[in-house]
Design a protein around this motif. Structure first.
Motif, short mmCIF file in Angstrom:
data_model
loop_
_atom_site.label_atom_id
_atom_site.label_comp_id
_atom_site.label_asym_id
_atom_site.label_seq_id
_atom_site.Cartn_x
_atom_site.Cartn_y
_atom_site.Cartn_z
N GLN A 139 41.21 43.18 41.35
CA GLN A 139 42.62 43.31 41.00
C GLN A 139 43.49 43.71 42.19
O GLN A 139 44.71 43.49 42.16
N ILE A 140 42.90 44.29 43.23
CA ILE A 140 43.69 44.49 44.45
C ILE A 140 44.26 43.14 44.90
O ILE A 140 45.43 43.04 45.30
N ILE A 141 43.44 42.09 44.78
CA ILE A 141 43.88 40.75 45.17
C ILE A 141 44.70 40.10 44.08
O ILE A 141 45.82 39.63 44.32
N THR A 142 44.17 40.07 42.85
CA THR A 142 44.78 39.25 41.80
C THR A 142 46.02 39.88 41.20
O THR A 142 46.83 39.19 40.59
N SER A 143 46.19 41.20 41.35
CA SER A 143 47.40 41.87 40.86
C SER A 143 48.27 42.38 42.01
O SER A 143 49.50 42.33 41.92
N GLY A 144 47.63 42.87 43.08
CA GLY A 144 48.36 43.56 44.13
C GLY A 144 48.81 42.72 45.30
O GLY A 144 49.70 43.12 46.04
N ILE A 145 48.16 41.57 45.49
CA ILE A 145 48.51 40.73 46.65
C ILE A 145 49.07 39.37 46.22
O ILE A 145 50.24 39.08 46.41
N GLN A 146 48.23 38.55 45.63
CA GLN A 146 48.58 37.14 45.44
C GLN A 146 49.85 36.91 44.62
O GLN A 146 50.70 36.11 45.03
N PRO A 147 50.06 37.62 43.49
CA PRO A 147 51.29 37.33 42.73
C PRO A 147 52.57 37.68 43.49
O PRO A 147 53.63 37.12 43.22
N VAL A 148 52.46 38.62 44.44
CA VAL A 148 53.64 39.08 45.17
C VAL A 148 54.00 38.13 46.31
O VAL A 148 55.11 38.15 46.83
N GLN A 149 53.05 37.26 46.70
CA GLN A 149 53.34 36.31 47.78
C GLN A 149 53.24 34.86 47.31
O GLN A 149 53.16 33.96 48.13
N ASN A 150 53.27 34.65 45.99
CA ASN A 150 53.13 33.27 45.53
C ASN A 150 54.45 32.50 45.66
O ASN A 150 55.49 33.06 46.01
N LEU A 151 54.40 31.22 45.37
CA LEU A 151 55.53 30.33 45.64
C LEU A 151 56.79 30.76 44.90
O LEU A 151 57.90 30.73 45.45
N ARG A 152 56.64 31.19 43.66
CA ARG A 152 57.81 31.56 42.84
C ARG A 152 58.55 32.75 43.47
O ARG A 152 59.77 32.77 43.54
N VAL A 153 57.79 33.73 43.94
CA VAL A 153 58.40 34.91 44.57
C VAL A 153 59.05 34.53 45.90
O VAL A 153 60.16 34.97 46.22
#
Length: 216
Positions: A107-121
């Motif tokens: 979840q460090i990756i799947t909640s803390g990193i990737q959603p914050v740098q995805n295309l929509r953001v």
């Protein structure tokens, strides 16, 4: 080839989507054949926003997996389901405390990193800032992950057996490289990425091997 035609298992995917890549790795590890249905995240204003695909996934994201007569979105939920229904090889250790650690690292990756740098953001934040923003997000998360891996890692992220977190590290390192993150700061993450990426069963899950990957 982990992408052989399968009658009833369909993965809505995008070649460069890290969330889709996690699921492709999991399907490969579990030896599950499937059919890829590419959803282009940029073309036509983003095919994930179409009325047709919104009916499949109301979050307008990939991946979505159709399997066993059910439709599942969210990559971690998909991987959990695949592990629950096809427990070998397992994605988690048996001990509940160790399982919690694997989930934490995941979840460090799947909640803390990737959603914050995805295309929509990135689009909302402003694409002109995307490299600076992506580096900030990934470095923040990777510093924490690298520190935790000092205590947990063996050959892989948790000891010497593949777990769910390994399936998330590989796509996130690919993202980091796209954002020109200096990976020399993260020797453990880099070593794990190389070890997992070298496994023969995972070659077919790489973005460049997907049916919708642009010609090199």
């Amino acid at each position: 080839n982990n992408c052989k035609m399968a009658d009833n298992t369909v993965l809505y995917t995008y070649w460069r989507s890290s969330s889709s890549w996690r699921v492709r790795l999991c399907l490969a590890l579990k030896g599950i054949e499937y059919t890829s249905k590419p959803v282009h995240l940029v073309q036509d204003g983003g095919q994930q926003h179409s009325d047709t695909y919104r009916g499949v996934n109301p979050m307008e994201e990939v991946p979505t997996l159709e399997i066993d007569g059910v439709k599942i979105t969210q990559s971690v939920a998909i991987m959990e389901y695949l592990n629950d229904t096809r427990p070998s090889p397992p994605l988690f250790p048996e001990d509940p405390k160790e399982r919690a650690v694997v989930r934490e690292l995941t979840q460090i990756i799947t909640s803390g990193i990737q959603p914050v740098q995805n295309l929509r953001v990135l689009k909302k934040h402003g694409l002109e800032h995307k490299v600076e923003w992506g580096q900030w997000v990934i470095n923040h998360g990777f510093k924490a992950l690298e520190e935790r891996l000092k205590a947990t890692s063996g050959k892989f992220a948790f000891g010497d057996t593949i777990t769910m977190v390994d399936l998330c590290i590989v796509p996130q390192v690919y993202n980091a490289q796209r954002f020109n993150v200096d990976m020399t700061q993260y020797p453990i993450i880099s070593r794990i990425n190389e070890a997992v990426s070298a496994l023969p069963e995972f070659q077919g899950a790489h973005p460049n091997q997907q049916p919708d990957a642009p010609p090199e």
